[in-house]
Design a protein around this motif. Structure first.
Motif, short mmCIF file in Angstrom:
data_model
loop_
_atom_site.label_atom_id
_atom_site.label_comp_id
_atom_site.label_asym_id
_atom_site.label_seq_id
_atom_site.Cartn_x
_atom_site.Cartn_y
_atom_site.Cartn_z
N LEU A 76 0.83 -1.21 0.00
CA LEU A 76 0.00 0.00 0.00
C LEU A 76 0.86 1.25 0.00
CD1 LEU A 76 -2.79 1.34 0.19
CD2 LEU A 76 -2.64 1.13 2.68
N ILE A 77 1.91 1.27 0.83
CA ILE A 77 2.79 2.43 0.92
C ILE A 77 3.52 2.64 -0.40
CG2 ILE A 77 4.85 3.35 2.02
CD1 ILE A 77 3.93 1.99 4.60
N ARG A 78 4.02 1.55 -0.96
CA ARG A 78 4.72 1.66 -2.24
C ARG A 78 3.79 2.12 -3.35
NH1 ARG A 78 10.25 1.75 -1.74
NH2 ARG A 78 10.93 0.14 -0.27
N ALA A 79 2.57 1.58 -3.36
CA ALA A 79 1.61 1.98 -4.38
C ALA A 79 1.25 3.45 -4.26
CB ALA A 79 0.35 1.12 -4.28
N LEU A 80 1.10 3.93 -3.03
CA LEU A 80 0.82 5.35 -2.81
C LEU A 80 1.97 6.21 -3.32
CD1 LEU A 80 -0.81 5.53 0.74
CD2 LEU A 80 -1.82 6.33 -1.40
N SER A 81 3.19 5.76 -3.04
CA SER A 81 4.37 6.52 -3.45
C SER A 81 4.48 6.58 -4.97
CB SER A 81 5.63 5.89 -2.86
OG SER A 81 6.79 6.59 -3.26
N VAL A 82 4.38 5.41 -5.62
CA VAL A 82 4.50 5.38 -7.08
C VAL A 82 3.32 6.09 -7.74
CG1 VAL A 82 4.66 3.86 -9.10
CG2 VAL A 82 5.80 3.23 -6.98
N GLY A 83 2.16 6.04 -7.09
CA GLY A 83 0.98 6.68 -7.66
C GLY A 83 0.91 8.17 -7.45
N THR A 84 1.82 8.73 -6.64
CA THR A 84 1.78 10.16 -6.34
C THR A 84 1.90 11.05 -7.57
OG1 THR A 84 2.59 9.86 -4.08
CG2 THR A 84 2.93 12.02 -5.07
N PRO A 85 2.89 10.84 -8.46
CA PRO A 85 2.94 11.70 -9.65
C PRO A 85 1.74 11.52 -10.55
CG PRO A 85 4.49 9.88 -9.85
CD PRO A 85 4.00 9.87 -8.44
N LEU A 86 1.19 10.32 -10.60
CA LEU A 86 -0.03 10.10 -11.39
C LEU A 86 -1.19 10.91 -10.82
CD1 LEU A 86 0.05 6.25 -12.05
CD2 LEU A 86 0.40 8.07 -13.71
N LEU A 87 -1.31 10.91 -9.49
CA LEU A 87 -2.40 11.64 -8.84
C LEU A 87 -2.26 13.14 -9.06
CD1 LEU A 87 -4.88 11.80 -7.09
CD2 LEU A 87 -3.42 11.61 -5.06
N LEU A 88 -1.06 13.69 -8.87
CA LEU A 88 -0.85 15.12 -9.05
C LEU A 88 -1.14 15.55 -10.49
CD1 LEU A 88 2.43 15.58 -6.98
CD2 LEU A 88 0.19 16.54 -6.43
N ALA A 89 -0.61 14.78 -11.45
CA ALA A 89 -0.83 15.13 -12.85
C ALA A 89 -2.28 14.95 -13.24
CB ALA A 89 0.06 14.25 -13.74
N CYS A 90 -2.94 13.92 -12.70
CA CYS A 90 -4.36 13.69 -13.00
C CYS A 90 -5.21 14.83 -12.45
CB CYS A 90 -4.79 12.36 -12.40
SG CYS A 90 -6.53 11.93 -12.70
N LEU A 91 -4.91 15.30 -11.25
CA LEU A 91 -5.66 16.42 -10.67
C LEU A 91 -5.50 17.67 -11.54
CD1 LEU A 91 -4.87 15.98 -6.87
CD2 LEU A 91 -7.02 15.45 -8.04
N GLY A 92 -4.30 17.88 -12.05
CA GLY A 92 -4.08 19.01 -12.95
C GLY A 92 -4.90 18.90 -14.21
N ALA A 93 -4.94 17.70 -14.77
CA ALA A 93 -5.73 17.48 -15.99
C ALA A 93 -7.22 17.63 -15.72
CB ALA A 93 -5.42 16.10 -16.56
N ILE A 94 -7.67 17.24 -14.53
CA ILE A 94 -9.09 17.39 -14.18
C ILE A 94 -9.47 18.87 -14.15
CG2 ILE A 94 -10.75 17.18 -12.28
CD1 ILE A 94 -9.51 14.45 -11.66
N ILE A 95 -8.60 19.71 -13.57
CA ILE A 95 -8.87 21.15 -13.55
C ILE A 95 -8.96 21.68 -14.97
CG2 ILE A 95 -7.75 23.36 -13.10
CD1 ILE A 95 -9.12 22.46 -10.69
N ASN A 96 -8.02 21.29 -15.84
CA ASN A 96 -8.06 21.71 -17.25
C ASN A 96 -9.40 21.36 -17.87
OD1 ASN A 96 -5.40 22.59 -17.28
ND2 ASN A 96 -4.61 20.68 -18.10
N GLU A 97 -9.76 20.10 -17.76
CA GLU A 97 -10.90 19.59 -18.51
C GLU A 97 -12.23 19.99 -17.90
OE1 GLU A 97 -10.51 15.55 -19.76
OE2 GLU A 97 -8.40 15.81 -20.31
#
Length: 297
Positions: free
Chosen positions: A9-30
């Motif tokens: 879980l910790i590793r998945a959260l860590s690896v998923g962090t850049p995906l989450l940040l970039a996804c949130l940015g794309a959500i604001i755009n769209e």
């Protein structure tokens, strides 16, 4: 067994962090009605800017490095904003060009930083025995704040209205162009922040193509989570777990390494196909991808 689950879980959260940040940015755009496929390029320039500042001296301020990454992402996104909002260029073509410009420029300008030491890195926090990265905490908090902003604030409603029906928003006195430009810049800054995580924490180094296609997965993740910030947390965790499995299984399985490298991208195609079959694309803002011209229908 419990330790293995917690570690995963910790590793998945860590690896998923850049995906989450970039996804949130794309959500604001769209949510504002603008598609930006240049996430990969903005992550790359953000990573380079962060590493350039952090490696400049042993006393370099990591907060300045993070700020530089966000400014770099927003600066690249400004090109997209001018092209699509002001000049009304095709958003998909502009986004693809942005991805190529960002990755190319980062690769070229970053040559002199390859192999340089990073004097300071963003270390994990130990919260009562639970190890977590500050970027991960920031990403989770941003998801909650963004969900509240979009659903429970006047400015969030304005942003959504611009994405759904820009003509109606214009009639009510909303400056559609200004709102869309702000959304694109905000999305770019979050993509740059995702790059900073890679350069200052996860890899703590600079290398060409260090984003490794994460930006493209983040773009697809927006569709998968239905343009909802809190769902993006689960989506990023899911893909983070896939990357964790990829690292754990490599070298411990007779399956070729290339299969594991392709796994996240193959799964992107699968989940997007499933989203299409159940009609999840219907959750997209009605005005998404359409340039707005006052007086046109």
């Amino acid at each position: 067994m419990d330790n293995i689950v917690v570690e995963a879980l910790i590793r998945a959260l860590s690896v998923g962090t850049p995906l989450l940040l970039a996804c949130l940015g794309a959500i604001i755009n769209e949510r504002g009605g603008v598609v930006n496929l240049g996430v990969e390029g903005m992550m790359a320039v953000g990573a380079l800017a962060a590493f350039a500042v952090a490696s400049s001296s042993p006393d370099a301020n990591l907060w300045l490095a993070v700020g530089a990454s966000m400014l770099a992402g927003a600066a690249l996104a400004a090109l997209h904003a001018v092209a699509t909002v002001t000049l009304r260029a095709n958003q998909f073509v502009s986004g693809l060009a942005l991805a190529l410009i960002g990755t190319g420029a980062a690769g070229l300008l970053g040559k002199k930083f390859e192999g340089l030491p990073l004097f300071n890195k963003v270390n994990d926090w130990n919260l009562g025995g639970f190890i977590i990265n500050p970027f991960t905490v920031a990403a989770l908090l941003l998801a909650v704040v963004m969900a509240f902003y979009l659903n429970s604030t006047r400015s969030g409603l304005t942003l959504r209205s611009v994405g759904e029906n820009p003509a109606a928003a214009d009639v009510l006195g909303v400056n559609v162009g200004a709102v869309r430009i702000w959304a694109v810049l905000a999305g770019g800054s979050l993509s740059g922040l995702a790059g900073a995580f890679l350069a200052l924490s996860y890899r703590a180094s600079w290398a060409d193509n260090m984003t490794g296609g994460l930006g493209w997965i983040a773009v697809a993740l927006v569709i998968f989570v239905g343009w909802r910030p809190l769902r993006a947390v689960l989506g990023a965790l899911f893909f983070g777990f896939l990357y964790y499995l990829q690292f754990r299984l490599q070298g411990n399985s007779p399956v070729p390494t290339e299969v594991f490298n392709a796994m996240p991208f193959v799964l992107v195609l699968v989940v997007l196909a499933l989203a299409g079959l159940r009609g999840q694309q219907g959750d997209a803002p009605a005005g998404l991808g359409r340039p707005y011209v006052r007086g046109e229908r």
